[in-house]
Design an enzyme around this catalytic site. Structure first.
Site, PDB file in Angstrom:
ATOM      1  NE  ARG A  16      -3.164   2.762   2.599  1.00 50.05           N
ATOM      2  CZ  ARG A  16      -3.046   3.655   3.576  1.00 50.05           C
ATOM      3  NH1 ARG A  16      -2.319   3.388   4.649  1.00 50.05           N
ATOM      4  NH2 ARG A  16      -3.668   4.809   3.510  1.00 50.05           N
ATOM      5  CG  HIS A  39      -0.981   9.159   3.471  1.00 51.63           C
ATOM      6  ND1 HIS A  39      -1.148   7.819   3.723  1.00 51.63           N
ATOM      7  CD2 HIS A  39      -0.554   9.693   4.642  1.00 51.63           C
ATOM      8  CE1 HIS A  39      -0.826   7.540   4.977  1.00 51.63           C
ATOM      9  NE2 HIS A  39      -0.456   8.666   5.562  1.00 51.63           N
ATOM     10  CD  GLU A  99      -4.481   7.747   9.914  1.00 52.30           C
ATOM     11  OE1 GLU A  99      -3.964   8.780  10.357  1.00 52.30           O
ATOM     12  OE2 GLU A  99      -4.139   6.619  10.277  1.00 52.30           O
ATOM     13  CG  ASN A 157      -4.949   3.596   8.533  1.00 50.33           C
ATOM     14  OD1 ASN A 157      -5.029   2.602   7.802  1.00 50.33           O
ATOM     15  ND2 ASN A 157      -4.462   4.750   8.121  1.00 50.33           N
ATOM     16  CE1 TYR A 200       0.415   2.907  13.290  1.00 52.86           C
ATOM     17  CE2 TYR A 200      -1.646   3.942  12.641  1.00 52.86           C
ATOM     18  CZ  TYR A 200      -0.375   3.504  12.329  1.00 52.86           C
ATOM     19  OH  TYR A 200       0.114   3.674  11.064  1.00 52.86           O
ATOM     20  CD  GLU A 252      -1.425   4.189   7.969  1.00 52.68           C
ATOM     21  OE1 GLU A 252      -1.198   4.604   9.125  1.00 52.68           O
ATOM     22  OE2 GLU A 252      -1.570   4.933   6.990  1.00 52.68           O
TER      23      GLU A 252
HETATM   24  C1  PNW Z   1      -0.955   7.467  10.818  1.00 53.67           C
HETATM   25  N1  PNW Z   1      -2.618  10.406  16.426  1.00 53.67           N
HETATM   26  O1  PNW Z   1      -1.138   8.697  11.419  1.00 53.67           O
HETATM   27  C2  PNW Z   1      -0.617   7.850   9.385  1.00 53.67           C
HETATM   28  O2  PNW Z   1      -1.527   7.381   8.426  1.00 53.67           O
HETATM   29  C3  PNW Z   1       0.796   7.599   8.996  1.00 53.67           C
HETATM   30  O3  PNW Z   1       1.144   8.435   7.930  1.00 53.67           O
HETATM   31  C4  PNW Z   1       1.696   7.740  10.187  1.00 53.67           C
HETATM   32  O4  PNW Z   1       3.063   7.683   9.868  1.00 53.67           O
HETATM   33  C5  PNW Z   1       1.322   6.640  11.161  1.00 53.67           C
HETATM   34  O5  PNW Z   1      -0.034   6.750  11.540  1.00 53.67           O
HETATM   35  C6  PNW Z   1       2.165   6.597  12.414  1.00 53.67           C
HETATM   36  O6  PNW Z   1       1.992   7.769  13.154  1.00 53.67           O
HETATM   37  C7  PNW Z   1      -1.514   9.000  12.693  1.00 53.67           C
HETATM   38  O7  PNW Z   1      -1.954  11.311  16.955  1.00 53.67           O
HETATM   39  C8  PNW Z   1      -0.711   9.908  13.372  1.00 53.67           C
HETATM   40  O8  PNW Z   1      -3.608   9.928  17.029  1.00 53.67           O
HETATM   41  C9  PNW Z   1      -1.089  10.356  14.614  1.00 53.67           C
HETATM   42  C10 PNW Z   1      -2.280   9.911  15.166  1.00 53.67           C
HETATM   43  C11 PNW Z   1      -3.073   9.016  14.497  1.00 53.67           C
HETATM   44  C12 PNW Z   1      -2.681   8.571  13.259  1.00 53.67           C
END
Ligand code: PNW
Length: 468
Positions: free
Chosen positions: A74, A120, A166, A298, A300, A369
């Site tokens: 991707r 993006h 996002e 996405n 995390y 992601e």
């Molecule tokens: C994603 N937050 O971003 C992005 O899609 C990527 O480009 C980035 O490198 C990756 O996560 C890692 O950070 C985020 O602060 C960045 O909650 C910050 C947040 C969420 C998503």
């Protein structure tokens, strides 16, 4: 074995974070070039000017993917390489377009399926200057639609399209927090909601164009990519905290997914934001509702969420809650990483997959992601960096949690992409924070080295995927 036999997995990146070559072959500047030029915006004063130099190292990146056993990749397109000024009357830069045509051909020759994101975060800077970029409800969706049409036409072999990555980040970090481009926070109580609305319309227009003019012939699919964290109550015995958990997800995911799947903004957002939340005209609603063939996810981390007693302030964007990493008993939700907003909590992935699956009636999901930084990783010697057991554990825990949600709960996940193929420009955090499954040596020609976490991925998916 719990993942379907045609399950797709691979790695994820984005244009501005890896390409570099910002002045090569006629590329125009994006809002991220301008943002990086403003003193104090980026840790270490860096930018994506060189990054991983992937624009000039496409063969290396493809060889790397192949060596890791990935069957999909991707990445995103740089709009200002293709249309340097961005607008629908502006000229097309064929050299920029041909770069991506060749890249897609080369990926397919290597047996790697491209998943392509149109946007993006790197808006052509000229559109920001010309009419306020994403804030412009008339111009922006039309310019995006034309950009989309140009690339659909040029890349018929791409079968998996995503419009926006996002939108929550573009809106909230770009227009309220100010840590992402354009970093314009003067109208933080209204601009994010206007930008979100315009993104939904632009997404709807691009999806409609794809479906009407290209889908039958190309046989592909189109969607949008939404980020969102899992939530747990700060006080599990307080019904207000339990409600606050749901509300916080509605303010991140529901903001975009409710209009797309259900045809309206979440009730909690309408109740809090009142007239600051735009309303859909009948035409806009029809455009947006049903505009995605799959749900791009996405994910995390997870938060503990505590309701607030006071009335929401005007600049609140999370549903009038406190977002915390420890609960009432003092338990941490996960270990620290290099990213202040990220602590691993694999269970949250399963819970959020079930939340999405239930609310939006079991959509087809691609996880586009998922990944982590590691506290202090950048300060270690390279031998230690390559032994990234913390990241190995992260992927293992999250992927198994996902597989369990598929097997036990019937959540329809079809693909998984680790963020990221390699260390890259981590936006406002610059190069200090590394998310790569491969290490990039920025001091020595951007040479790539495989970390342990990159090598375990194939074993993991071989183990979890049905054989026939
Ligand atoms: C994603 N937050 O971003 C992005 O899609 C990527 O480009 C980035 O490198 C990756 O996560 C890692 O950070 C985020 O602060 C960045 O909650 C910050 C947040 C969420 C998503």
């Amino acid at each position: 074995m719990s993942l379907p036999k045609d399950f797709i997995w691979g790695f994820s990146t984005s244009a501005y974070q890896i390409e570099g070559a910002i002045e090569q072959d006629g590329r125009g500047p994006s809002i991220w070039d301008s943002f990086c030029n403003q003193p104090g915006r980026i840790t270490g004063g860096s930018s994506g000017a060189v990054a991983c130099n992937s624009y000039n190292r496409t063969a290396d990146d493809i060889a790397l993917l192949k060596s890791l056993g990935a069957t999909a990749y991707r990445f995103s397109l740089s709009w200002s390489r293709i249309i340097p000024l961005g607008g629908r009357e502006d000229p097309i830069n064929d050299t920029g377009m041909q770069h991506y045509v060749k890249f897609v051909d080369d990926l397919l020759d290597a047996g790697i399926t491209p998943f392509v994101t149109l946007y993006h975060w790197d808006l052509p800077d000229e559109l920001e200057k010309r009419y306020g970029g994403l804030l412009n409800r008339q111009e922006f969706p039309l310019d995006f639609e034309r950009y989309a049409r140009i690339v659909f036409e040029a890349l018929p072999k791409v079968k998996h399209w995503a419009t926006f990555n996002e939108p929550w980040v573009s809106c909230i970090l770009g227009y309220n927090v100010g840590s992402a481009a354009p970093g314009r926070t003067s109208a933080a109580s209204t601009d994010p909601w206007i930008v979100g609305h315009n993104i939904l319309i632009a997404h709807g227009r691009a999806a409609k164009t794809y479906r009407k003019k290209f889908q039958a012939q190309h046989g592909g699919e189109i969607g949008i990519v939404l980020d969102g964290d899992a939530t747990y109550p700060w006080d599990a015995s307080d019904p207000e905290d339990i409600r606050a958990c749901n509300r916080k997800i509605e303010f991140s995911i529901g903001w975009f997914a409710d209009p797309i799947y259900l045809g309206h903004y979440p009730a909690a957002m309408r109740a809090q934001l009142l007239s600051r939340l735009p309303t859909f005209t009948d035409e806009e609603r029809a455009l947006v509702k049903g505009s995605s063939d799959y749900y791009g996810m996405n994910h995390y981390t997870a938060n503990y969420v505590k309701h607030r007693e006071d009335a929401p302030n005007l600049e609140d964007y999370a549903g009038n809650v406190d977002i915390l990493f420890s609960n009432k008993n003092g338990d941490w939700i996960g270990a620290e990483t290099e990213s202040r907003w990220l602590r691993p909590c694999p269970q949250g992935f399963g819970d959020l997959l079930r939340w999405i699956s239930e609310r939006y009636r079991n959509p087809k999901i691609y996880v586009l992601e998922n990944g982590t930084s590691i506290k202090g990783e950048n300060d270690l010697p390279i031998e230690k960096i390559l032994e990234d057991d913390f990241r190995v554990q992260y992927y293992d825990g999250y992927v198994r949690e996902m597989a369990a949600a598929v097997r036990l709960c019937g959540v329809d996940v079809r693909g998984y992409f680790a963020w990221s193929l390699m260390d890259n420009f981590e936006w406002a955090e610059g190069y200090r924070t590394r998310f790569g499954a491969c290490y990039v040596d920025y001091d020595n020609g951007q040479k790539r080295y495989v970390k342990k976490s990159a090598t375990v991925m194939k074993q993991l998916f071989d183990e979890l995927t049905k054989k026939d």
